[in-house]
Every structure is written in C-alpha cells, then in structure tokens.
Motif scaffolding. Structure first.
Motif, PDB file in Angstrom:
ATOM      1  N   ALA A   1      49.025  46.457 106.325  1.00 43.74           N
ATOM      2  CA  ALA A   1      49.987  47.096 106.825  1.00 43.74           C
ATOM      3  C   ALA A   1      50.019  48.892 106.871  1.00 43.74           C
ATOM      4  N   THR A   2      49.345  49.260 105.423  1.00 41.12           N
ATOM      5  CA  THR A   2      49.223  50.755 105.125  1.00 41.12           C
ATOM      6  C   THR A   2      47.876  51.072 105.805  1.00 41.12           C
ATOM      7  N   LEU A   3      46.944  50.279 106.175  1.00 42.80           N
ATOM      8  CA  LEU A   3      45.775  50.723 106.619  1.00 42.80           C
ATOM      9  C   LEU A   3      45.724  50.659 108.266  1.00 42.80           C
ATOM     10  N   LEU A   4      46.339  49.743 108.597  1.00 42.34           N
ATOM     11  CA  LEU A   4      46.361  49.522 110.165  1.00 42.34           C
ATOM     12  C   LEU A   4      47.454  50.264 110.888  1.00 42.34           C
ATOM     13  N   LEU A   5      48.499  50.199 110.516  1.00 43.83           N
ATOM     14  CA  LEU A   5      49.689  50.979 110.993  1.00 43.83           C
ATOM     15  C   LEU A   5      49.535  52.372 111.463  1.00 43.83           C
ATOM     16  N   PRO A   6      48.909  53.166 110.466  1.00 46.13           N
ATOM     17  CA  PRO A   6      48.829  54.494 111.173  1.00 46.13           C
ATOM     18  C   PRO A   6      47.666  54.872 112.045  1.00 46.13           C
ATOM     19  N   LEU A   7      46.785  53.819 112.312  1.00 49.48           N
ATOM     20  CA  LEU A   7      45.823  53.776 113.319  1.00 49.48           C
ATOM     21  C   LEU A   7      46.707  53.881 114.928  1.00 49.48           C
ATOM     22  N   GLN A   8      47.837  53.320 115.066  1.00 50.69           N
ATOM     23  CA  GLN A   8      48.517  53.422 116.125  1.00 50.69           C
ATOM     24  C   GLN A   8      48.864  54.657 116.445  1.00 50.69           C
ATOM     25  N   VAL A   9      49.351  55.718 115.344  1.00 50.77           N
ATOM     26  CA  VAL A   9      49.855  57.112 115.691  1.00 50.77           C
ATOM     27  C   VAL A   9      48.544  57.833 116.193  1.00 50.77           C
ATOM     28  N   ILE A  10      47.222  57.507 115.741  1.00 50.65           N
ATOM     29  CA  ILE A  10      45.993  58.622 116.001  1.00 50.65           C
ATOM     30  C   ILE A  10      45.859  58.308 117.452  1.00 50.65           C
TER      31      ILE A  10
ATOM     32  N   ARG B   1      58.518  59.901 110.143  1.00 56.29           N
ATOM     33  CA  ARG B   1      58.220  59.361 111.470  1.00 56.29           C
ATOM     34  C   ARG B   1      57.118  60.288 112.226  1.00 56.29           C
ATOM     35  N   ASN B   2      56.267  59.659 112.799  1.00 60.97           N
ATOM     36  CA  ASN B   2      55.405  60.378 113.647  1.00 60.97           C
ATOM     37  C   ASN B   2      55.043  59.720 114.946  1.00 60.97           C
ATOM     38  N   VAL B   3      55.805  59.794 115.772  1.00 64.13           N
ATOM     39  CA  VAL B   3      55.886  59.309 117.173  1.00 64.13           C
ATOM     40  C   VAL B   3      56.382  57.745 116.994  1.00 64.13           C
ATOM     41  N   GLY B   4      55.447  56.713 117.250  1.00 65.93           N
ATOM     42  CA  GLY B   4      55.655  55.302 117.195  1.00 65.93           C
ATOM     43  C   GLY B   4      55.452  54.707 115.595  1.00 65.93           C
ATOM     44  N   PHE B   5      55.016  55.418 114.873  1.00 67.70           N
ATOM     45  CA  PHE B   5      54.941  55.244 113.362  1.00 67.70           C
ATOM     46  C   PHE B   5      56.279  55.617 112.503  1.00 67.70           C
ATOM     47  N   SER B   6      56.559  54.851 111.520  1.00 62.96           N
ATOM     48  CA  SER B   6      57.496  55.330 110.651  1.00 62.96           C
ATOM     49  C   SER B   6      57.225  54.409 109.085  1.00 62.96           C
ATOM     50  N   ILE B   7      57.469  55.220 108.181  1.00 63.66           N
ATOM     51  CA  ILE B   7      57.254  54.798 106.712  1.00 63.66           C
ATOM     52  C   ILE B   7      58.470  55.274 105.959  1.00 63.66           C
ATOM     53  N   ILE B   8      59.035  54.365 105.112  1.00 63.49           N
ATOM     54  CA  ILE B   8      60.239  54.649 104.672  1.00 63.49           C
ATOM     55  C   ILE B   8      60.174  54.160 103.099  1.00 63.49           C
ATOM     56  N   ALA B   9      60.418  55.129 102.176  1.00 59.33           N
ATOM     57  CA  ALA B   9      60.558  54.542 100.712  1.00 59.33           C
ATOM     58  C   ALA B   9      62.111  54.529 100.405  1.00 59.33           C
ATOM     59  N   TYR B  10      62.500  53.401  99.725  1.00 64.78           N
ATOM     60  CA  TYR B  10      63.956  53.079  99.632  1.00 64.78           C
ATOM     61  C   TYR B  10      64.372  52.783  98.174  1.00 64.78           C
ATOM     62  N   TYR B  11      65.555  52.949  97.843  1.00 67.57           N
ATOM     63  CA  TYR B  11      66.003  52.357  96.689  1.00 67.57           C
ATOM     64  C   TYR B  11      67.401  51.745  96.932  1.00 67.57           C
ATOM     65  N   GLU B  12      67.754  50.610  96.759  1.00 71.21           N
ATOM     66  CA  GLU B  12      69.085  49.980  96.879  1.00 71.21           C
ATOM     67  C   GLU B  12      69.682  49.703  95.429  1.00 71.21           C
ATOM     68  N   THR B  13      70.961  49.964  95.327  1.00 69.68           N
ATOM     69  CA  THR B  13      71.761  49.519  94.006  1.00 69.68           C
ATOM     70  C   THR B  13      73.099  48.786  94.225  1.00 69.68           C
ATOM     71  N   PHE B  14      73.285  47.740  93.608  1.00 67.32           N
ATOM     72  CA  PHE B  14      74.339  46.903  93.755  1.00 67.32           C
ATOM     73  C   PHE B  14      74.917  46.595  92.452  1.00 67.32           C
ATOM     74  N   SER B  15      75.466  47.263  91.693  1.00 64.25           N
ATOM     75  CA  SER B  15      76.010  47.100  90.320  1.00 64.25           C
ATOM     76  C   SER B  15      76.816  46.158  90.073  1.00 64.25           C
ATOM     77  N   ALA B  16      77.729  45.559  91.266  1.00 58.25           N
ATOM     78  CA  ALA B  16      78.596  44.625  90.908  1.00 58.25           C
ATOM     79  C   ALA B  16      77.793  43.296  90.644  1.00 58.25           C
ATOM     80  N   ILE B  17      76.653  42.969  91.163  1.00 58.23           N
ATOM     81  CA  ILE B  17      75.742  41.789  90.615  1.00 58.23           C
ATOM     82  C   ILE B  17      74.489  42.113  90.139  1.00 58.23           C
ATOM     83  N   GLU B  18      74.473  43.394  89.313  1.00 61.82           N
ATOM     84  CA  GLU B  18      73.142  43.707  88.753  1.00 61.82           C
ATOM     85  C   GLU B  18      72.015  43.655  89.242  1.00 61.82           C
ATOM     86  N   TYR B  19      72.108  43.937  90.815  1.00 62.82           N
ATOM     87  CA  TYR B  19      70.897  43.895  91.517  1.00 62.82           C
ATOM     88  C   TYR B  19      70.335  45.499  91.989  1.00 62.82           C
ATOM     89  N   GLU B  20      69.065  45.535  91.961  1.00 61.35           N
ATOM     90  CA  GLU B  20      68.479  46.798  92.448  1.00 61.35           C
ATOM     91  C   GLU B  20      67.230  46.264  93.151  1.00 61.35           C
TER      92      GLU B  20
END
Length: 161
Positions: A8-17, A60-79
């Motif tokens: 995913a990290t090597l081939l998806l950016p080729l779409q943008v080029i 985001r660069n036209v058709g390519f997107s990359i997202i780094a995320y963090y989710e927190t749900f303290s009610a069930i001790e989930y990250e």
C-alpha cells in the motif's frame, strides 16, 4: 499484514505521479476530529452511550490520500492508532467519495493487537474545511470479530493557496 502495508505505501503514491491535472485546490493537508455516531447516541454492543472520538491528520494529493489517526474510547478502555492510505474518487468537487484501508493497532489494557479496517467516506467540501461521514468495517482482533461503525466529523484544510 506487513506485506500489505508495504504494498500500500509503495504502490498507491504511483497513482498520483501519473496524473497531470494536479491543482493547488486538490493538494492540501488537513486536520480532523470526529465521533462514532452510534456509540455517542445509543451505545454499542458492550457499552452505554459514551464518547468514542478520533483525531487525525492527513495529506491529499488529487486521487491519493494518506491519514494518520488516533481513536480513544475510554468507556471500554480501547485505543486505536494507525495509518490509512487511500484514494479519492472525485477530487476538487463539493461532494467527494473516498475509500481507504486502515493498517492499525488496537491497544487494550492487557495487550496490543494488529488490526485491519476498510473505510468508505463521503465528504462535503467548503472553501477551507469539509464535513464527513465515514463507514468503517474493522477486524476487531482483540475479540476476533468484524464490527461496523459510522463516524461523523469535521476537517480543516491547510497548506494550499
């Protein structure tokens, strides 16, 4: 999982080029926050209604997107935290569908687990921000089942014009 992440990290950016129509409006950074709508209003399969929030930064660069995320749900001790390489179907439009794959980890008090999710997003864009709905199908490796969730959120664009 490592092999899928590498592909995913090597081939998806080729779409943008290969796309010559890149404009400043189609290339930007964004910061987002959102909530799991079901958990916030009705509760989930193992919890009463509670805050389950996400924070992310993306590029985001036209058709390519990359997202780094963090989710927190303290009610069930989930990250959860991870990186989501993906694609955008109609860049530069007001109503923008997008999809991505989430290569992530689930952290519980007793252990950390690798996880995988598939996301479909529908975004409505304004000049400097957009709102979104995101459907997620996550392999919950901490309990070994698939879970469907719907998130709603707000994103601020920056780094263009």
């Amino acid at each position: 999982m490592k092999r899928l992440f590498l592909i995913a990290t090597l081939l998806l950016p080729l779409q943008v080029i290969a796309q010559p129509w890149i404009t400043r409006e189609d290339t930007y950074w964004f910061a987002s926050t959102g909530v799991d709508l079901r958990n916030a209003t009705f509760g989930g399969t193992v919890n009463d209604a509670a805050y389950d929030g996400t924070f992310s930064i993306g590029y985001r660069n036209v058709g390519f997107s990359i997202i780094a995320y963090y989710e927190t749900f303290s009610a069930i001790e989930y990250e959860s935290m991870g990186i989501n390489p993906g694609f955008v179907v109609r860049p530069g439009k007001k109503l923008v569908p997008a999809g991505d794959i989430s290569l992530s980890f689930i952290r519980r008090p007793w252990k950390t687990y690798p996880s995988l999710a598939f996301n479909a997003r529908m975004e409505y864009h304004f000049d400097r921000f957009f709102v979104y709905l995101r459907a997620e199908n996550r392999w919950r490796t901490d309990y070994d089942f698939y879970q469907f969730s719907v998130y709603g959120g707000f994103s601020i664009k920056f780094g263009f014009n």
